[in-house]
Design an enzyme around this catalytic site. Structure first.
Site, mmCIF file in Angstrom:
data_model
loop_
_atom_site.group_PDB
_atom_site.id
_atom_site.type_symbol
_atom_site.label_atom_id
_atom_site.label_comp_id
_atom_site.label_asym_id
_atom_site.label_seq_id
_atom_site.Cartn_x
_atom_site.Cartn_y
_atom_site.Cartn_z
ATOM 1 N N SER A 1 -21.835 46.140 -12.210
ATOM 2 C CA SER A 1 -20.763 45.301 -11.920
ATOM 3 C C SER A 1 -19.891 46.573 -11.182
ATOM 4 C CB SER A 1 -20.013 45.144 -13.359
ATOM 5 O OG SER A 1 -19.836 46.467 -14.189
ATOM 6 N N HIS B 1 -23.747 40.131 -15.572
ATOM 7 C CA HIS B 1 -23.051 39.893 -14.178
ATOM 8 C C HIS B 1 -24.379 39.093 -13.406
ATOM 9 C CE1 HIS B 1 -19.255 41.733 -14.484
ATOM 10 N NE2 HIS B 1 -20.018 42.518 -15.430
ATOM 11 N N LYS C 1 -18.796 35.193 -18.689
ATOM 12 C CA LYS C 1 -18.698 35.200 -17.305
ATOM 13 C C LYS C 1 -18.819 34.021 -16.650
ATOM 14 C CE LYS C 1 -19.174 40.261 -17.428
ATOM 15 N NZ LYS C 1 -19.160 40.035 -18.997
#
Length: 439
Positions: A223, A251, A283
């Site tokens: 990230s 992610h 996310k």
């Protein structure tokens, strides 16, 4: 936060000295607390005060805790002002999708807002099993378990599976949650050079026989840098040295691979090479929580022993429902992944053409603009925000001193025009600051 904005040791000491002299002409203070009750000596407190004083001295308003007054996607409203937003993990624009909202509302109507108990006790709901089955299928795994926090997932799972006789080997840039889980476990912890599978092999070869069990942990998509590891190589290393391989996909799901299935799809590798798939629901899946997918015996053990699951309330039904619907849309609409990746590639190209250092970003969802100085990063973020672009600066000690950056999270919701405008604003702010320094 403990950022010091890149101040030298002398400047930081001067700030702390000035802080310590504050209030000398004020009303007499109450009797001093004993050392055990003095909150001013808590770890990080003086650094926090120094950071605030440095920001005030430099005329930089804190960019943290700004309230977003609506859904934060490709755009967001902050302080009643619309901004192009690069500070949210809403990669595929599913947070705010009417279908996701409808699924959450239906779950509230059926189950209420909360599970009201740990799942082991009486918090189990059918929506939990449905979500876990879908996530297991996503990875081609036998089973899955969901927990109420992504950070707590790594902490409690690693802390439960490993012990003082064991070894945890992880990438130097691994997320804090993995480090905290390793600390909780009491296992020997070794960090290897970022994305360097050969360094991981050397460490395992040197240390493996001294420990009972070994766990090798990497991330699918880092990230801070937006790069990714060579999954096949790390899997080979893990198997050669009888270690479990864990991949944090926080992610990566919805971002990597042609259809958003993550690191295995991106690398063209068999997802069965990974023993423990970890990810978050907050996310791409526009919810909140974490999950572990893997072999059935592992998941069954965690369901009965992991403290963060056994002693915590079950995932809220509307959150489970929103994650499940987001996962369904991810699989049904791969064009969202293609648009995200095209946007990230465009941003990466324009940023590089403007002369910015973007490190080793793969241009798939995360692009850093590395500026070096924490002061420079904070000032450039403030200038960009003033011009209508919301991006967060990442400062020391979150990243090593000399590598402070602005971190851009791209979304399928961004338009090419917004990306071009944002890069132009960033370059103008940088060049304007350079002119001011020259004068």
């Amino acid at each position: 936060m403990t950022q010091n904005f890149g101040l030298s040791a002398g400047a930081r000491a001067a700030l702390l000295s000035r802080l310590s002299r504050r209030g000398t002409h004020a009303e007499p203070e109450a009797p001093a607390e004993g050392p055990g009750r003095d909150l001013g000596t808590l770890p990080g407190m003086r650094d926090l005060e120094a950071m605030r004083a440095a920001g005030a001295a430099l005329g930089i308003e804190s960019p943290y805790f700004r309230p977003h007054e609506g859904i934060a996607g490709g755009r967001s409203t902050i302080g009643n002002r619309s901004t192009i937003n690069f500070a949210s993990y809403n990669y595929l624009g599913l947070n705010g999708d009417p279908r996701v909202a409808a699924a959450a509302k239906a779950a509230i109507d059926r189950y209420g807002v909360s599970a009201s108990a740990s799942r082991l006790a009486s918090g189990e709901r059918p929506i939990h099993a449905a979500l876990e089955a879908a996530l297991a299928a996503h990875y081609g795994a036998e089973a899955c378990i969901t927990l109420v926090s992504g950070h707590a997932t790594n902490v409690t799972v690693i802390g439960q599976l490993l012990g003082p006789r064991d070894l945890i080997l992880h990438d130097r840039l691994i997320h804090n949650s993995v480090s905290e889980g390793a600390r909780l476990s009491g296992a020997r912890r070794i960090a290897f050079a970022h994305n360097d599978w050969q360094a991981a092999e050397r460490e395992l070869a040197a240390q493996r026989r001294r420990h009972g069990r070994a766990l090798l942990v990497i991330e699918g998509h880092y990230s801070m840098d937006g790069d990714l590891p060579d999954l096949a190589r790390f899997a080979e290393v893990a198997r050669r040295h009888d270690a479990l391989l864990m991949v944090d996909e926080a992610h990566a799901i919805g971002v990597l691979g042609a259809t958003g299935r993550g690191l295995a799809e991106q690398c063209g590798a068999d997802p069965g090479l990974v023993d423990i798939w970890m990810g978050t629901l907050s996310k791409t899946l526009s919810s909140c929580g974490g999950y572990i997918a893997g072999r059935r015996e592992l998941i069954d053990l965690l369901r009965h022993t992991a403290p963060g699951f056994v002693y915590s309330v079950g995932l809220a039904p509307p959150l489970a429902a929103s994650a499940l619907e987001s996962l369904r849309i991810l699989h049904a609409e791969p064009w969202r992944v293609a648009r995200l990746q095209a946007n990230a590639a465009l941003f990466l190209r324009l940023a590089r053409e403007a002369g910015f250092d973007t490190g080793h970003s793969a241009g798939l969802g995360i692009v850093p603009v590395i500026l070096g100085s924490s002061v420079r990063a904070a000032r450039l973020a403030a200038a960009a925000f003033e011009a209508g672009v919301n991006v967060q600066p990442i400062l020391f000690p979150v990243v090593p001193e000399g590598s402070a950056r602005l971190r851009f999270f791209l979304s399928a919701e961004h338009s090419p025009a917004e990306i071009g405008q944002s890069c132009a604003i960033l370059a103008a702010a940088r060049d304007g600051a350079a002119l001011l320094r020259a004068s």
